[in-house]
Write a protein that holds these residues in place. Structure first.
Motif, PDB file in Angstrom:
ATOM      1  N   UNK A 123     108.109 155.982 -39.644  1.00  0.00           N
ATOM      2  CA  UNK A 123     108.513 157.112 -40.491  1.00  0.00           C
ATOM      3  C   UNK A 123     107.643 157.225 -41.743  1.00  0.00           C
ATOM      4  N   UNK A 124     106.360 157.048 -41.555  1.00  0.00           N
ATOM      5  CA  UNK A 124     105.455 156.983 -42.693  1.00  0.00           C
ATOM      6  C   UNK A 124     104.237 157.883 -42.485  1.00  0.00           C
ATOM      7  N   UNK A 125     103.860 158.566 -43.549  1.00  0.00           N
ATOM      8  CA  UNK A 125     102.599 159.295 -43.589  1.00  0.00           C
ATOM      9  C   UNK A 125     101.758 158.680 -44.697  1.00  0.00           C
ATOM     10  N   UNK A 126     100.475 158.563 -44.450  1.00  0.00           N
ATOM     11  CA  UNK A 126      99.579 157.908 -45.400  1.00  0.00           C
ATOM     12  C   UNK A 126      98.413 158.808 -45.766  1.00  0.00           C
ATOM     13  N   UNK A 127      97.822 158.504 -46.909  1.00  0.00           N
ATOM     14  CA  UNK A 127      96.622 159.211 -47.344  1.00  0.00           C
ATOM     15  C   UNK A 127      95.639 158.157 -47.837  1.00  0.00           C
ATOM     16  N   UNK A 128      94.588 157.945 -47.068  1.00  0.00           N
ATOM     17  CA  UNK A 128      93.512 157.037 -47.462  1.00  0.00           C
ATOM     18  C   UNK A 128      92.524 157.828 -48.309  1.00  0.00           C
ATOM     19  N   UNK A 129      92.276 157.341 -49.527  1.00  0.00           N
ATOM     20  CA  UNK A 129      91.411 158.058 -50.456  1.00  0.00           C
ATOM     21  C   UNK A 129      90.225 157.176 -50.813  1.00  0.00           C
ATOM     22  N   UNK A 130      89.042 157.635 -50.490  1.00  0.00           N
ATOM     23  CA  UNK A 130      87.815 156.899 -50.754  1.00  0.00           C
ATOM     24  C   UNK A 130      86.922 157.678 -51.712  1.00  0.00           C
ATOM     25  N   UNK A 131      85.956 156.974 -52.282  1.00  0.00           N
ATOM     26  CA  UNK A 131      84.981 157.596 -53.196  1.00  0.00           C
ATOM     27  C   UNK A 131      85.674 158.405 -54.286  1.00  0.00           C
ATOM     28  N   UNK A 132      86.648 157.795 -54.891  1.00  0.00           N
ATOM     29  CA  UNK A 132      87.435 158.488 -55.905  1.00  0.00           C
ATOM     30  C   UNK A 132      86.609 158.765 -57.162  1.00  0.00           C
ATOM     31  N   UNK A 133      86.926 159.886 -57.783  1.00  0.00           N
ATOM     32  CA  UNK A 133      86.275 160.285 -59.032  1.00  0.00           C
ATOM     33  C   UNK A 133      87.350 160.555 -60.079  1.00  0.00           C
ATOM     34  N   UNK A 134      86.979 160.612 -61.353  1.00  0.00           N
ATOM     35  CA  UNK A 134      87.980 160.936 -62.376  1.00  0.00           C
ATOM     36  C   UNK A 134      88.685 162.258 -62.119  1.00  0.00           C
ATOM     37  N   UNK A 135      88.029 163.163 -61.431  1.00  0.00           N
ATOM     38  CA  UNK A 135      88.640 164.447 -61.090  1.00  0.00           C
ATOM     39  C   UNK A 135      89.804 164.335 -60.118  1.00  0.00           C
ATOM     40  N   UNK A 136      89.959 163.161 -59.508  1.00  0.00           N
ATOM     41  CA  UNK A 136      91.079 162.939 -58.591  1.00  0.00           C
ATOM     42  C   UNK A 136      92.326 162.451 -59.311  1.00  0.00           C
ATOM     43  N   UNK A 137      92.234 162.251 -60.608  1.00  0.00           N
ATOM     44  CA  UNK A 137      93.389 161.808 -61.381  1.00  0.00           C
ATOM     45  C   UNK A 137      94.484 162.874 -61.360  1.00  0.00           C
ATOM     46  N   UNK A 138      95.667 162.471 -60.928  1.00  0.00           N
ATOM     47  CA  UNK A 138      96.780 163.410 -60.782  1.00  0.00           C
ATOM     48  C   UNK A 138      98.009 162.645 -60.312  1.00  0.00           C
ATOM     49  N   UNK A 139      99.121 163.356 -60.268  1.00  0.00           N
ATOM     50  CA  UNK A 139     100.305 162.856 -59.566  1.00  0.00           C
ATOM     51  C   UNK A 139     100.219 163.372 -58.132  1.00  0.00           C
ATOM     52  N   UNK A 140     100.394 162.483 -57.174  1.00  0.00           N
ATOM     53  CA  UNK A 140     100.263 162.830 -55.762  1.00  0.00           C
ATOM     54  C   UNK A 140     101.641 162.893 -55.114  1.00  0.00           C
ATOM     55  N   UNK A 141     101.863 163.966 -54.359  1.00  0.00           N
ATOM     56  CA  UNK A 141     103.154 164.232 -53.726  1.00  0.00           C
ATOM     57  C   UNK A 141     102.995 164.384 -52.220  1.00  0.00           C
ATOM     58  N   UNK A 142     103.970 163.894 -51.488  1.00  0.00           N
ATOM     59  CA  UNK A 142     104.029 164.229 -50.065  1.00  0.00           C
ATOM     60  C   UNK A 142     105.134 165.254 -49.853  1.00  0.00           C
ATOM     61  N   UNK A 143     104.917 166.091 -48.848  1.00  0.00           N
ATOM     62  CA  UNK A 143     105.878 167.128 -48.513  1.00  0.00           C
ATOM     63  C   UNK A 143     106.139 167.139 -47.020  1.00  0.00           C
ATOM     64  N   UNK A 144     107.315 167.617 -46.636  1.00  0.00           N
ATOM     65  CA  UNK A 144     107.713 167.709 -45.236  1.00  0.00           C
ATOM     66  C   UNK A 144     108.001 169.156 -44.882  1.00  0.00           C
TER      67      UNK A 144
END
Length: 124
Positions: A77-98
């Motif tokens: 019952x899990x969804x994942x988000x692998x995030x690579x090569x992160x930059x300062x522009x990726x700074x945020x609150x991250x949400x999952x939705x159904x």
């Protein structure tokens, strides 16, 4: 009632990676398409990626294509988000939705349930 709980956020240096997870409960997970969004201070919620019930279809925003990978494990019952090569522009609150549809899209309004979010901070 569906509940979504995100985890995996934190602080990382530019060029690093993080893996976010979202645990779904309350209904049959495999009957929901899932998506990831983010929201930076002063900005609107931004679509990142979506995945279908059976994971046979995925959809990415151009801004993260090639850097982020969405996946799901229906047994957990899990969804994942692998995030690579992160930059300062990726700074945020991250949400999952159904989304009760077979496949979700980039429209925030089509999602039926949301988690509380997890903070990602990328420093230069």
């Amino acid at each position: 009632q569906v509940q979504l709980v995100e985890s995996g956020g934190g602080s990382v240096q530019a060029g690093g990676s993080l893996r976010l997870s979202c645990v779904f409960s309350g209904r049959t997970f495999s009957s929901y398409a899932m998506g990831w969004f983010r929201q930076a201070p002063g900005k609107e919620r931004e679509f990142l990626a979506a995945i279908s019930w059976t994971a046979d279809r995925t959809y990415y925003a151009d801004s993260v294509k090639g850097r982020f990978t969405i996946s799901r494990d229906n047994a957990k019952n899990t969804v994942s988000l692998q995030m690579d090569s992160l930059t300062p522009g990726d700074t945020a609150v991250y949400y999952c939705g159904a989304d009760m549809g077979y496949m979700a899209g980039s429209d925030y309004d089509e999602y039926d349930y949301w988690g509380q979010g997890t903070q990602v901070t990328v420093s230069s």
